[in-house]
Design a protein around this motif. Sequence first.
Motif, PDB file in Angstrom:
ATOM      1  N   TYR A 196       2.789  -4.793  12.221  1.00  0.00           N
ATOM      2  CA  TYR A 196       2.373  -5.707  11.458  1.00  0.00           C
ATOM      3  C   TYR A 196       2.909  -6.140  10.006  1.00  0.00           C
ATOM      4  O   TYR A 196       3.542  -5.302   9.582  1.00  0.00           O
ATOM      5  CB  TYR A 196       0.687  -5.416  11.252  1.00  0.00           C
ATOM      6  CG  TYR A 196      -0.122  -5.346  12.499  1.00  0.00           C
ATOM      7  CD1 TYR A 196      -0.127  -4.176  13.184  1.00  0.00           C
ATOM      8  CD2 TYR A 196      -1.149  -6.141  13.036  1.00  0.00           C
ATOM      9  CE1 TYR A 196      -0.667  -4.009  14.729  1.00  0.00           C
ATOM     10  CE2 TYR A 196      -1.611  -6.253  13.928  1.00  0.00           C
ATOM     11  CZ  TYR A 196      -1.770  -4.939  14.739  1.00  0.00           C
ATOM     12  OH  TYR A 196      -2.129  -4.725  16.042  1.00  0.00           O
ATOM     13  N   ARG A 197       2.508  -7.335   9.377  1.00  0.00           N
ATOM     14  CA  ARG A 197       2.935  -7.597   8.112  1.00  0.00           C
ATOM     15  C   ARG A 197       1.642  -8.112   7.393  1.00  0.00           C
ATOM     16  O   ARG A 197       0.935  -8.947   8.308  1.00  0.00           O
ATOM     17  CB  ARG A 197       4.173  -8.325   8.008  1.00  0.00           C
ATOM     18  CG  ARG A 197       4.054  -9.806   8.619  1.00  0.00           C
ATOM     19  CD  ARG A 197       5.598 -10.238   8.621  1.00  0.00           C
ATOM     20  NE  ARG A 197       5.478 -11.801   9.092  1.00  0.00           N
ATOM     21  CZ  ARG A 197       6.466 -12.201   9.216  1.00  0.00           C
ATOM     22  NH1 ARG A 197       7.894 -11.909   8.761  1.00  0.00           N
ATOM     23  NH2 ARG A 197       6.406 -13.548   9.894  1.00  0.00           N
ATOM     24  N   GLN A 198       1.690  -8.107   6.081  1.00  0.00           N
ATOM     25  CA  GLN A 198       0.680  -8.634   5.390  1.00  0.00           C
ATOM     26  C   GLN A 198       1.129  -9.112   4.105  1.00  0.00           C
ATOM     27  O   GLN A 198       1.673  -8.407   3.303  1.00  0.00           O
ATOM     28  CB  GLN A 198      -0.562  -7.825   5.314  1.00  0.00           C
ATOM     29  CG  GLN A 198      -1.814  -8.324   4.534  1.00  0.00           C
ATOM     30  CD  GLN A 198      -3.041  -7.319   4.572  1.00  0.00           C
ATOM     31  OE1 GLN A 198      -2.941  -6.312   5.042  1.00  0.00           O
ATOM     32  NE2 GLN A 198      -4.258  -8.108   4.685  1.00  0.00           N
ATOM     33  N   ALA A 199       1.220 -10.359   3.858  1.00  0.00           N
ATOM     34  CA  ALA A 199       1.202 -10.878   2.366  1.00  0.00           C
ATOM     35  C   ALA A 199       0.097 -11.056   1.520  1.00  0.00           C
ATOM     36  O   ALA A 199      -1.269 -11.075   2.139  1.00  0.00           O
ATOM     37  CB  ALA A 199       1.926 -12.471   2.825  1.00  0.00           C
ATOM     38  N   GLY A 205      -3.050 -11.734  -0.349  1.00  0.00           N
ATOM     39  CA  GLY A 205      -4.004 -12.887  -0.113  1.00  0.00           C
ATOM     40  C   GLY A 205      -4.111 -13.658   1.331  1.00  0.00           C
ATOM     41  O   GLY A 205      -4.808 -14.329   1.725  1.00  0.00           O
ATOM     42  N   LYS A 206      -3.254 -12.784   2.188  1.00  0.00           N
ATOM     43  CA  LYS A 206      -3.278 -13.315   3.596  1.00  0.00           C
ATOM     44  C   LYS A 206      -3.771 -12.194   4.713  1.00  0.00           C
ATOM     45  O   LYS A 206      -3.926 -11.040   4.307  1.00  0.00           O
ATOM     46  CB  LYS A 206      -1.691 -13.905   4.002  1.00  0.00           C
ATOM     47  CG  LYS A 206      -1.586 -15.003   3.335  1.00  0.00           C
ATOM     48  CD  LYS A 206      -0.143 -15.408   3.893  1.00  0.00           C
ATOM     49  CE  LYS A 206       0.187 -16.973   3.083  1.00  0.00           C
ATOM     50  NZ  LYS A 206       1.346 -17.466   3.700  1.00  0.00           N
ATOM     51  N   GLN A 207      -4.087 -12.645   5.672  1.00  0.00           N
ATOM     52  CA  GLN A 207      -4.548 -11.661   6.838  1.00  0.00           C
ATOM     53  C   GLN A 207      -3.489 -10.770   7.458  1.00  0.00           C
ATOM     54  O   GLN A 207      -2.173 -11.271   7.434  1.00  0.00           O
ATOM     55  CB  GLN A 207      -5.274 -12.408   7.955  1.00  0.00           C
ATOM     56  CG  GLN A 207      -6.706 -12.995   7.506  1.00  0.00           C
ATOM     57  CD  GLN A 207      -7.380 -13.439   8.800  1.00  0.00           C
ATOM     58  OE1 GLN A 207      -6.892 -13.742   9.816  1.00  0.00           O
ATOM     59  NE2 GLN A 207      -8.806 -13.255   8.707  1.00  0.00           N
ATOM     60  N   ARG A 208      -3.650  -9.796   7.869  1.00  0.00           N
ATOM     61  CA  ARG A 208      -2.476  -8.879   8.460  1.00  0.00           C
ATOM     62  C   ARG A 208      -2.106  -9.753   9.843  1.00  0.00           C
ATOM     63  O   ARG A 208      -2.970 -10.005  10.593  1.00  0.00           O
ATOM     64  CB  ARG A 208      -3.130  -7.638   9.034  1.00  0.00           C
ATOM     65  CG  ARG A 208      -1.828  -6.514   9.300  1.00  0.00           C
ATOM     66  CD  ARG A 208      -2.456  -5.044   9.070  1.00  0.00           C
ATOM     67  NE  ARG A 208      -2.493  -4.727   7.773  1.00  0.00           N
ATOM     68  CZ  ARG A 208      -2.974  -3.568   7.465  1.00  0.00           C
ATOM     69  NH1 ARG A 208      -2.952  -2.639   8.165  1.00  0.00           N
ATOM     70  NH2 ARG A 208      -3.153  -2.997   6.031  1.00  0.00           N
ATOM     71  N   GLU A 209      -0.711  -9.878   9.833  1.00  0.00           N
ATOM     72  CA  GLU A 209      -0.290 -10.684  10.913  1.00  0.00           C
ATOM     73  C   GLU A 209       0.643  -9.758  12.013  1.00  0.00           C
ATOM     74  O   GLU A 209       1.194  -8.818  11.619  1.00  0.00           O
ATOM     75  CB  GLU A 209       0.729 -11.626  10.551  1.00  0.00           C
ATOM     76  CG  GLU A 209       1.589 -12.200  11.532  1.00  0.00           C
ATOM     77  CD  GLU A 209       2.656 -13.148  10.712  1.00  0.00           C
ATOM     78  OE1 GLU A 209       3.159 -14.069  11.680  1.00  0.00           O
ATOM     79  OE2 GLU A 209       2.836 -12.965   9.821  1.00  0.00           O
ATOM     80  N   SER A 262       7.016 -16.388  14.851  1.00  0.00           N
ATOM     81  CA  SER A 262       7.729 -16.683  13.717  1.00  0.00           C
ATOM     82  C   SER A 262       9.079 -15.775  13.770  1.00  0.00           C
ATOM     83  O   SER A 262       9.833 -15.958  12.893  1.00  0.00           O
ATOM     84  CB  SER A 262       7.001 -16.512  12.435  1.00  0.00           C
ATOM     85  OG  SER A 262       6.518 -15.263  12.468  1.00  0.00           O
ATOM     86  N   LYS A 290      10.731 -15.614   3.288  1.00  0.00           N
ATOM     87  CA  LYS A 290       9.190 -15.768   3.986  1.00  0.00           C
ATOM     88  C   LYS A 290       9.044 -14.263   4.835  1.00  0.00           C
ATOM     89  O   LYS A 290       7.991 -14.145   4.901  1.00  0.00           O
ATOM     90  CB  LYS A 290       9.367 -16.674   4.953  1.00  0.00           C
ATOM     91  CG  LYS A 290       9.250 -18.347   4.380  1.00  0.00           C
ATOM     92  CD  LYS A 290       9.395 -19.233   5.324  1.00  0.00           C
ATOM     93  CE  LYS A 290       9.270 -20.778   4.998  1.00  0.00           C
ATOM     94  NZ  LYS A 290       9.303 -21.844   5.968  1.00  0.00           N
ATOM     95  N   THR A 348       7.597  -9.016   2.672  1.00  0.00           N
ATOM     96  CA  THR A 348       6.403  -8.590   2.347  1.00  0.00           C
ATOM     97  C   THR A 348       6.039  -7.336   2.913  1.00  0.00           C
ATOM     98  O   THR A 348       7.124  -6.421   2.817  1.00  0.00           O
ATOM     99  CB  THR A 348       5.121  -9.502   3.272  1.00  0.00           C
ATOM    100  OG1 THR A 348       4.103  -9.246   2.977  1.00  0.00           O
ATOM    101  CG2 THR A 348       5.574  -9.332   4.929  1.00  0.00           C
TER     102      THR A 348
END
Length: 126
Positions: free
Chosen positions: A37-40, A42-46, A62, A88, A91
């Motif tokens: 997973y990755r998480q930037a 202020g964003k949700q974990r993706e 992506s 992009k 992170t």
Amino acid sequence: QVQFVESGGGLVRPGGSLRLSCSASGSIFNIHDMCWYRQAPGKQRELVASFTNGGISTYGNSVKGRFTISRDNNKNSVYLQLDSLGPKNATVYYCSIGVSVVTGTEPVTYYDKKYWGDGALVTVSS
């Protein structure tokens, strides 16, 4: 119990590559799905990529064609090869491994737990 190690983050130039690694060791009865997973901020974990213990790998839209997930069941390890990195992609990346943790041996008893790595920071900069 189970020891869990994640490594491989770092600084890379745009267009460069990195390889992240994650492994589990200890009182393991079985390994299940292995994911990245990755998480930037202020964003949700993706979910970036996953690899089931049945041998099926899937990727987030992506990263398709640029990232590759692999696993080594003998080492209880999962890897993520990151190619053609751009800003992009910069992170924190987290690995996650589903583990059946042994609690008894006669007979074998276990419980299932999803372990998370501490995160590997990927920085993309020239």
